[in-house]
Design an enzyme around this catalytic site. Structure first.
Site, PDB file in Angstrom:
ATOM      1  N   TYR A   1       0.846  -1.197   0.000  1.00 50.60           N
ATOM      2  CA  TYR A   1       0.000   0.000   0.000  1.00 50.60           C
ATOM      3  C   TYR A   1       0.882   1.248   0.000  1.00 50.60           C
ATOM      4  CZ  TYR A   1      -4.162  -2.683   1.578  1.00 50.60           C
ATOM      5  OH  TYR A   1      -5.219  -3.543   1.690  1.00 50.60           O
TER       6      TYR A   1
ATOM      7  N   LYS B   1      -1.430  -7.689  -2.497  1.00 46.77           N
ATOM      8  CA  LYS B   1      -2.769  -7.099  -2.404  1.00 46.77           C
ATOM      9  C   LYS B   1      -2.572  -5.601  -2.529  1.00 46.77           C
ATOM     10  CE  LYS B   1      -6.433  -6.812   1.111  1.00 46.77           C
ATOM     11  NZ  LYS B   1      -6.223  -5.657   1.977  1.00 46.77           N
TER      12      LYS B   1
HETATM   13  O1  LIG Z   1      -7.147   1.714   3.369  1.00 51.32           O
HETATM   14  P1  LIG Z   1      -7.292   1.477   4.820  1.00 51.32           P
HETATM   15  O2  LIG Z   1      -8.288   2.358   5.461  1.00 51.32           O
HETATM   16  O3  LIG Z   1      -5.991   1.420   5.547  1.00 51.32           O
HETATM   17  O4  LIG Z   1      -7.983   0.050   4.889  1.00 51.32           O
HETATM   18  C1  LIG Z   1      -7.337  -1.090   5.282  1.00 51.32           C
HETATM   19  C2  LIG Z   1      -8.352  -2.199   5.294  1.00 51.32           C
HETATM   20  O5  LIG Z   1      -8.591  -2.584   3.973  1.00 51.32           O
HETATM   21  C3  LIG Z   1      -8.295  -3.942   3.830  1.00 51.32           C
HETATM   22  O6  LIG Z   1      -6.960  -4.025   3.382  1.00 51.32           O
HETATM   23  C4  LIG Z   1      -9.252  -4.575   2.848  1.00 51.32           C
HETATM   24  O7  LIG Z   1     -10.562  -4.464   3.304  1.00 51.32           O
HETATM   25  P2  LIG Z   1     -11.677  -3.667   2.500  1.00 51.32           P
HETATM   26  O8  LIG Z   1     -12.134  -4.602   1.395  1.00 51.32           O
HETATM   27  O9  LIG Z   1     -12.759  -3.397   3.476  1.00 51.32           O
HETATM   28  O10 LIG Z   1     -11.042  -2.421   1.926  1.00 51.32           O
HETATM   29  C5  LIG Z   1      -8.372  -4.505   5.227  1.00 51.32           C
HETATM   30  O11 LIG Z   1      -7.642  -5.664   5.332  1.00 51.32           O
HETATM   31  C6  LIG Z   1      -7.872  -3.372   6.047  1.00 51.32           C
HETATM   32  O12 LIG Z   1      -8.400  -3.357   7.316  1.00 51.32           O
END
Ligand SMILES: O=P(O)(O)OC[C@H]1O[C@](O)(COP(=O)(O)O)[C@@H](O)[C@@H]1O
Length: 281
Positions: free
Chosen positions: A156, A191
């Site tokens: 991310y 992911k």
């Molecule tokens: O972008 P953010 O707010 O950090 O979200 C992180 C959340 O999104 C995820 O990566 C994926 O979940 P979602 O499908 O709800 O987006 C979760 O594992 C994690 O809690």
């Protein structure tokens, strides 16, 4: 002859991915990362047993959770469903600037004790704390690989310089960079964010050089067909599927929605047709 570890990694990868090389995985670390308010739309889903029972019944391929929830409700995850245990996290209660760091909250040994098929960790590429997460990931990956466990990276990209230089973290150049960094740091699955178009997401898939790329679901789409369309685009772009949290547990009746998603992921079905077949339209 293959080393024992390579055989273990391959076997465990197959617990998530079907023969088509694709997977739909349910994410449930939100009570920790976002707080229990994420469940307020359908409060009964704050109970991990209730929502896990539904997603498993619907035919999900895998489930991702933090160690403590696996301890409480992991027996709902039937043996034919891949269990991914995430070993890093952060709360939303931290000061904003410290939210660009995920800390270790579990160890590879915990994941083994809990029966995991894969371990996962987040790296916020581009964060001022990138160095800490790189080391954390390297330690987890090195040890997990030694023991035959696949390692998933939630790649991310986020941080002030990304915003300054590219405007948004979903810019395909940024997402593609994160995916490539994930590959080069040893991830077996990635992911990451949607980049906005099939063409740009295909570049992310290319940059991942054969490591499966899974979509990170994101905020709930009010219209279920919109989300099915998004996942369809991911598949058309060469993506390996999706890891979905809010789009599943924030729906009153997640089962037909998961079944429709499975049609799109595994059968390349047209999203509207899939939605109709499951009674969503
Ligand atoms: O972008 P953010 O707010 O950090 O979200 C992180 C959340 O999104 C995820 O990566 C994926 O979940 P979602 O499908 O709800 O987006 C979760 O594992 C994690 O809690």
């Amino acid at each position: 002859m293959d080393a024992y570890q390579s055989v273990g990694i391959r076997r465990r990868m197959r617990r998530f991915f079907r023969r088509d090389g694709r997977a739909l995985i349910f994410a449930m670390d939100h009570g920790f990362e976002h707080g229990p308010t994420d469940f307020e739309e359908h409060w009964e889903h704050v109970n991990p047993r209730i929502i896990l029972r539904k997603v498993v019944r619907a035919g999900i391929d895998g489930v991702m959770m933090l160690p403590g929830l696996v301890r409480m409700a992991g027996d709902e995850v039937k043996p034919n469903v891949g269990l991914m245990i995430k070993l890093t996290s952060k709360t939303n209660l931290r000061p904003k600037d410290d939210q660009l760091l995920q800390s270790q909250l579990g160890y590879v040994e915990d994941a083994i004790k809990l029966g995991a098929d894969a371990v996962a960790a987040t790296v916020y590429w581009g964060s001022p704390q990138e160095d800490v997460m790189m080391r954390q990931f390297a330690e987890i990956a090195s040890y997990a690989h030694d023991l035959g466990f696949p390692v998933v990276q939630f790649a991310y990209p986020r941080g002030p310089y990304i915003n300054e230089k590219y405007g948004r973290k979903e810019d395909y150049r940024v997402v593609m960079y994160g995916a490539r960094a994930a590959v080069e740091s040893g991830a077996d699955m990635i992911k990451t964010y949607w980049t906005g178009s099939r063409e740009s997401f295909a570049k992310v898939v290319d940059a991942a050089a054969g490591v499966p790329v899974l979509l990170s679901g994101g905020a709930k789409a009010e219209n279920p067909v919109d989300f099915l369309n998004l996942v369809w685009e991911v598949i058309e772009a060469g993506g390996a599927g999706a890891v979905v949290g809010r789009n599943i547990f924030q729906r009153e009746n997640p089962e037909p929605f998961i079944k429709a998603l499975l049609r799109v992921v595994h059968r390349n079905e047209d999203p509207e047709e899939a939605a109709k077949a499951e009674g969503l339209l």
